[in-house]
Scaffold this motif. Structure first.
Motif: not given
Length: 109
Positions: A15, A66, A73, A87-88, A90
């Motif tokens: 993060d 998202s 991720t 990546w968050s 997608q």
């Protein structure tokens, strides 16, 4: 192998940042948003090129895919030459070669 593009240590804080210690002694620190913005996949590269050709008076609107802040991720090595990051938002098609990562190191700008 070229010590400038040979990592000794990769430290990903999902993060926050990716930190790479290079064999030549240099250390590069990439914020996750910076890495996502510089995704090397074909669709992201094309998008960046299109945006660069637009007048600076236009705004780009991104669709949000998202909830929450952008995070890495998952990440995995690709052979001995690259890192692939999921990546968050997608997105997961970017393969960041070590050569490319050294070229886009934020301290180069």
């Amino acid at each position: 192998m070229d010590p400038r593009v040979t990592p000794l240590k990769l430290d990903l804080k999902r993060d926050e940042k990716l930190q790479i210690h290079w064999q030549d002694g240099h250390v590069s620190v990439y914020p996750v948003a910076y890495l996502r913005k510089h995704c090397p996949c074909a669709s992201c590269k094309t998008f960046r090129e299109e945006q660069a050709s637009k007048p600076k008076t236009s705004l780009t609107v991104f669709s949000k895919t998202s909830e929450g802040p952008l995070v890495a991720t998952h990440a995995e090595l690709v052979g001995n030459y690259a890192l692939r990051i999921d990546w968050s938002d997608q997105h997961n098609s970017g393969i960041y070669s070590f050569q490319y990562l050294r070229e886009i190191s934020p301290d180069n700008e």
